[in-house]
Design an enzyme around this catalytic site. Structure first.
Site, PDB file in Angstrom:
ATOM      1  N   TRP A 156       0.805  -1.222   0.000  1.00 36.18           N
ATOM      2  CA  TRP A 156       0.000   0.000   0.000  1.00 36.18           C
ATOM      3  C   TRP A 156       0.842   1.278   0.000  1.00 36.18           C
ATOM      4  CZ3 TRP A 156       1.851   2.474   4.141  1.00 36.18           C
ATOM      5  CH2 TRP A 156       2.451   1.672   5.119  1.00 36.18           C
ATOM      6  N   LYS A 180      -2.647  -8.222  -7.955  1.00 36.41           N
ATOM      7  CA  LYS A 180      -3.440  -8.050  -6.740  1.00 36.41           C
ATOM      8  C   LYS A 180      -2.846  -6.885  -5.958  1.00 36.41           C
ATOM      9  CE  LYS A 180      -3.173  -9.037  -2.556  1.00 36.41           C
ATOM     10  NZ  LYS A 180      -3.777  -7.862  -1.928  1.00 36.41           N
ATOM     11  N   PRO A 181      -3.461  -5.706  -6.049  1.00 36.17           N
ATOM     12  CA  PRO A 181      -2.930  -4.578  -5.279  1.00 36.17           C
ATOM     13  C   PRO A 181      -3.222  -4.765  -3.792  1.00 36.17           C
ATOM     14  CG  PRO A 181      -4.907  -3.916  -6.510  1.00 36.17           C
ATOM     15  CD  PRO A 181      -4.694  -5.377  -6.783  1.00 36.17           C
ATOM     16  N   ALA A 182      -2.584  -3.980  -2.948  1.00 34.50           N
ATOM     17  CA  ALA A 182      -2.859  -4.045  -1.507  1.00 34.50           C
ATOM     18  C   ALA A 182      -4.341  -3.769  -1.279  1.00 34.50           C
ATOM     19  CB  ALA A 182      -2.013  -3.022  -0.767  1.00 34.50           C
ATOM     20  N   GLY A 234       6.708  -6.294  -0.714  1.00 31.10           N
ATOM     21  CA  GLY A 234       6.001  -6.290   0.565  1.00 31.10           C
ATOM     22  C   GLY A 234       6.912  -6.763   1.675  1.00 31.10           C
ATOM     23  N   SER A 235       6.315  -7.342   2.691  1.00 30.02           N
ATOM     24  CA  SER A 235       7.090  -7.726   3.868  1.00 30.02           C
ATOM     25  C   SER A 235       7.920  -8.983   3.602  1.00 30.02           C
ATOM     26  CB  SER A 235       6.144  -7.976   5.045  1.00 30.02           C
ATOM     27  OG  SER A 235       5.267  -9.031   4.726  1.00 30.02           O
ATOM     28  N   GLU A 256      10.864  -7.882  -3.655  1.00 30.30           N
ATOM     29  CA  GLU A 256      11.383  -6.634  -3.078  1.00 30.30           C
ATOM     30  C   GLU A 256      10.814  -6.583  -1.670  1.00 30.30           C
ATOM     31  OE1 GLU A 256      13.318  -4.421  -4.579  1.00 30.30           O
ATOM     32  OE2 GLU A 256      13.107  -4.867  -6.710  1.00 30.30           O
ATOM     33  N   LEU A 257      11.652  -6.851  -0.683  1.00 30.05           N
ATOM     34  CA  LEU A 257      11.119  -7.038   0.668  1.00 30.05           C
ATOM     35  C   LEU A 257      11.532  -5.899   1.601  1.00 30.05           C
ATOM     36  CD1 LEU A 257      11.781 -10.883   0.734  1.00 30.05           C
ATOM     37  CD2 LEU A 257       9.746  -9.663  -0.051  1.00 30.05           C
ATOM     38  N   CYS A 290      10.350   1.318   2.293  1.00 27.98           N
ATOM     39  CA  CYS A 290      11.331   0.264   2.538  1.00 27.98           C
ATOM     40  C   CYS A 290      12.756   0.796   2.468  1.00 27.98           C
ATOM     41  CB  CYS A 290      11.137  -0.843   1.523  1.00 27.98           C
ATOM     42  SG  CYS A 290      11.113  -0.175  -0.138  1.00 27.98           S
ATOM     43  N   GLU A 385      12.060  -2.862  11.032  1.00 34.84           N
ATOM     44  CA  GLU A 385      11.629  -1.701  10.253  1.00 34.84           C
ATOM     45  C   GLU A 385      10.671  -0.873  11.098  1.00 34.84           C
ATOM     46  OE1 GLU A 385       9.863  -3.502   6.682  1.00 34.84           O
ATOM     47  OE2 GLU A 385      10.892  -1.959   5.556  1.00 34.84           O
TER      48      GLU A 385
HETATM   49  P1  NAP Z   1       2.601  -7.166   3.326  1.00 30.70           P
HETATM   50  O1  NAP Z   1       1.684  -7.425   4.437  1.00 30.70           O
HETATM   51  O2  NAP Z   1       3.602  -8.176   2.962  1.00 30.70           O
HETATM   52  O3  NAP Z   1       1.664  -6.821   2.077  1.00 30.70           O
HETATM   53  C1  NAP Z   1       2.136  -6.668   0.776  1.00 30.70           C
HETATM   54  C2  NAP Z   1       1.170  -7.326  -0.188  1.00 30.70           C
HETATM   55  O4  NAP Z   1       1.105  -8.709   0.085  1.00 30.70           O
HETATM   56  C3  NAP Z   1      -0.247  -6.804  -0.068  1.00 30.70           C
HETATM   57  O5  NAP Z   1      -0.861  -6.809  -1.324  1.00 30.70           O
HETATM   58  C4  NAP Z   1      -0.881  -7.829   0.827  1.00 30.70           C
HETATM   59  O6  NAP Z   1      -2.263  -7.897   0.716  1.00 30.70           O
HETATM   60  C5  NAP Z   1      -0.232  -9.081   0.315  1.00 30.70           C
HETATM   61  N1  NAP Z   1      -0.305 -10.198   1.234  1.00 30.70           N
HETATM   62  C6  NAP Z   1      -0.394 -10.199   2.588  1.00 30.70           C
HETATM   63  N2  NAP Z   1      -0.453 -11.453   3.052  1.00 30.70           N
HETATM   64  C7  NAP Z   1      -0.410 -12.269   1.976  1.00 30.70           C
HETATM   65  C8  NAP Z   1      -0.446 -13.679   1.805  1.00 30.70           C
HETATM   66  N3  NAP Z   1      -0.550 -14.512   2.836  1.00 30.70           N
HETATM   67  N4  NAP Z   1      -0.375 -14.181   0.543  1.00 30.70           N
HETATM   68  C9  NAP Z   1      -0.302 -13.353  -0.505  1.00 30.70           C
HETATM   69  N5  NAP Z   1      -0.275 -12.013  -0.408  1.00 30.70           N
HETATM   70  C10 NAP Z   1      -0.314 -11.483   0.823  1.00 30.70           C
HETATM   71  O7  NAP Z   1       3.405  -5.860   3.507  1.00 30.70           O
HETATM   72  P2  NAP Z   1       2.919  -4.519   4.172  1.00 30.70           P
HETATM   73  O8  NAP Z   1       3.273  -4.578   5.585  1.00 30.70           O
HETATM   74  O9  NAP Z   1       1.507  -4.242   3.821  1.00 30.70           O
HETATM   75  O10 NAP Z   1       3.831  -3.509   3.345  1.00 30.70           O
HETATM   76  C11 NAP Z   1       5.006  -2.971   3.821  1.00 30.70           C
HETATM   77  C12 NAP Z   1       6.214  -3.845   3.543  1.00 30.70           C
HETATM   78  O11 NAP Z   1       6.563  -3.760   2.177  1.00 30.70           O
HETATM   79  C13 NAP Z   1       7.437  -3.388   4.303  1.00 30.70           C
HETATM   80  O12 NAP Z   1       8.138  -4.472   4.819  1.00 30.70           O
HETATM   81  C14 NAP Z   1       8.261  -2.681   3.244  1.00 30.70           C
HETATM   82  O13 NAP Z   1       9.610  -2.597   3.507  1.00 30.70           O
HETATM   83  C15 NAP Z   1       7.966  -3.492   2.061  1.00 30.70           C
HETATM   84  N6  NAP Z   1       8.244  -2.717   0.860  1.00 30.70           N
HETATM   85  C16 NAP Z   1       9.336  -3.081   0.124  1.00 30.70           C
HETATM   86  C17 NAP Z   1       9.659  -2.374  -1.010  1.00 30.70           C
HETATM   87  C18 NAP Z   1      10.823  -2.767  -1.827  1.00 30.70           C
HETATM   88  O14 NAP Z   1      10.900  -2.374  -2.962  1.00 30.70           O
HETATM   89  N7  NAP Z   1      11.746  -3.560  -1.332  1.00 30.70           N
HETATM   90  C19 NAP Z   1       8.873  -1.284  -1.402  1.00 30.70           C
HETATM   91  C20 NAP Z   1       7.781  -0.935  -0.610  1.00 30.70           C
HETATM   92  C21 NAP Z   1       7.480  -1.679   0.516  1.00 30.70           C
HETATM   93  P3  NAP Z   1      -3.197  -7.094   1.739  1.00 30.70           P
HETATM   94  O15 NAP Z   1      -2.963  -5.672   1.481  1.00 30.70           O
HETATM   95  O16 NAP Z   1      -4.540  -7.546   1.348  1.00 30.70           O
HETATM   96  O17 NAP Z   1      -2.809  -7.501   3.122  1.00 30.70           O
HETATM   97 MG    MG Z   2      -0.770  -5.852   4.926  1.00 29.48          MG
END
Ligand code: NAP
Ligand code: MG
Length: 481
Positions: A156, A180-182, A234-235, A256-257, A290, A385
């Protein structure tokens, strides 16, 4: 501030070039994190919906991948122009769904669109190689071919750019995509898809599945045989899971985590420039990126001077609704984010940190930006983080210590340091175990450079001439004499 072109606000998913409901008919609300007002609702799709989208993307793959590269390039270029023509509206929409200040949303639209432009060019340059004289009369020809249907899952914090960084190279390479966007921020993605359609992208090449059940959608994308590639931002936790799930069908994968960026200020640095750089690097997007400085490390000799200059600047940052003018810091994305940040600060305070600027008492989802001193590597925020407007300033007293502390993390995404000594600059830059190093620079993201991490920050690169390789397979043909 409101949107001029209301058509950009979409309330349906986008599958096969059509604006689509979930089979179940279910929807969920998209809210503005600044005030919880409902912007619209979108389909809450499930496994059945995503399966169908995958089949459509697979059906379209042969056509899209065999289209002339210059024709694909033209569509992407048109899309880029439409994104820029609608920059303000897209920015307003992004601020509404995500909370970031409008000026940052404007920047993100331009940044996000730049990947579409870059890869519209790159689409025409997917060259191969000829290896001569392999053996008498024989030649080896190396070609690159699109991987196939690509599953894309994004966070997101950059509702548009995280999509375009993947979709740009994927479409340029000739892949078709299911995105699948956030769940909190699908509206920027849908608006971008609306403009892609206007640009002439054929139906079924780009599909967006909105859903409140990430794990269900993720499971299908990672295990469906028709999907050949997964690109995730994402995470680290979810990234590891997707990697495991993808193993069953051995998909190509880029991740990209999370990050834990050090921002190191050496004693010979331009302290004013370092303080300014740290502001941009730390507080952009309220610290929810991130690549945000997660640990500011300052040499003993200039520690007090840095903290003073930096603190003065932090106090000037204006907190408020992102749509109001002059705002530097908007709300955090949701309540659990607020809680997480608060807990990390509380842990540091209990272990002896001093809060010299700001407050750990949020008003709603808004924090006054914080500066912490007297922090150390035993505090949780050293290894996690923060993802909020909190700047801990650590001390070090030698280059070796600075490098050791910087690398003392499982992450390896972005790192930064300030110095004017060319010998030190080379040594430190090469010693940092990170995918990216900003030297006398607090902002490093550009479509021209290969963005990505090492260690548990992931694999693969986005942007630049390298970015398209993630969506291509290499094949060689041995030509007998
Ligand atoms: P997240 O929970 O991992 O969510 C990212 C995406 O994954 C969302 O679309 C989320 O959907 C989806 N997701 C969650 N659980 C899932 C599952 N079990 N199976 C499949 N998809 C799933 O991450 P966040 O906490 O929202 O976002 C922040 C993280 O992203 C931070 O760790 C940040 O560092 C990282 N990030 C990294 C970069 C990079 O380029 N390295 C850039 C930006 C952000 P929902 O939204 O529906 O939960
Ligand atoms: Mg999330």
């Amino acid at each position: 501030m409101s949107m001029k072109n209301k058509d950009l606000l979409r309330s349906k998913a986008f599958v096969d070039g059509k604006w689509t409901d979930a089979h179940s008919g279910k929807t969920y609300d998209i809210k503005n994190p600044a005030d919880d007002s409902v912007i619209t609702s979108v389909p809450d799709m499930d496994e059945e919906d995503v399966k169908e989208a995958i089949e459509i993307a697979d059906r379209e793959f042969p056509k899209w991948s065999s289209m002339l590269a210059k024709d694909r390039s033209e569509i992407l270029d048109k899309w880029y122009r439409l994104l820029m023509d609608n920059q303000e509206d897209l920015a307003v929409l992004m601020t509404m769904e995500m909370g970031k200040p409008l000026k940052e949303s404007m920047g993100e639209v331009a940044y996000g669109a730049s990947f579409i432009q870059w890869f519209s060019e790159e689409a025409k340059r997917v060259y191969g190689d000829v290896v001569p004289n392999h053996a008498q009369g024989k030649r080896i020809v190396v070609i690159k071919q699109p991987v196939g249907v690509t599953g894309i899952i994004t966070p997101w914090n950059f509702p548009l750019a995280m999509i375009t960084r993947k979709v740009g190279p994927a479409l340029a390479a000739g892949c078709t995509v299911v995105i699948k966007p956030a769940q909190d921020t699908p509206l920027s993605a849908l608006a971008a898809a609306y403009l892609a359609q206007k640009a002439g992208l054929p139906p079924g090449v780009l599909n967006i599945v909105t859903s409140n059940s990430a794990s269900e959608i993720g499971k299908e994308l990672t295990t469906n045989k028709l999907v050949k590639k997964i690109s995730f931002t994402g995470s680290t936790k979810v990234g590891k899971m997707l990697m495991e799930q993808s193993a069953s069908t051995v998909k190509k994968i880029s991740l990209e985590l999370g990050g834990n960026a050090p921002f190191v200020v050496f004693e010979d640095a331009d302290i004013e420039a370092a303080a300014e750089g740290a502001i941009a690097c730390k507080f952009r997007n309220a610290g929810q990126t991130c690549v945000c400085a997660n640990r500011i490390l300052v040499h003993d000799k200039v520690y007090d001077q840095f903290v003073e200059k930096f603190s003065e600047k932090v106090k000037k940052l204006k907190v408020g609704n992102g749509l109001d003018s002059g705002v530097d810091i908007g709300p955090l994305i949701n309540d659990s984010a607020v809680e997480k940040v608060s807990e990390l600060v509380e842990d540091a305070l209990q272990k002896g940190a001093k809060l010299v600027v700001g407050s750990n008492k949020p008003e709603g989802r808004f924090f006054d930006p914080m500066v912490l001193t007297d922090v150390n590597d035993e505090m949780e925020m050293f290894s996690k983080e923060i993802f909020g407007p909190v700047a801990p300033v650590y001390r070090f007293s030698s280059d070796e210590e600075a490098i050791e502390l910087s690398n003392k993390t499982k992450f390896g995404l972005a790192s930064y340091f300030y110095s004017r000594d060319i010998g030190r600059i080379w040594k430190v830059a090469e010693s940092l175990q990170y995918g990216m190093v900003g030297i006398n620079e607090g902002l490093i993201s550009t479509e021209v450079a290969p963005f990505g991490g090492v260690k548990e920050s992931g694999m693969g690169r986005e942007g630049s001439k390298y970015g398209i390789d993630e969506y291509l397979n290499i094949k060689y043909m041995l030509m007998g004499g």
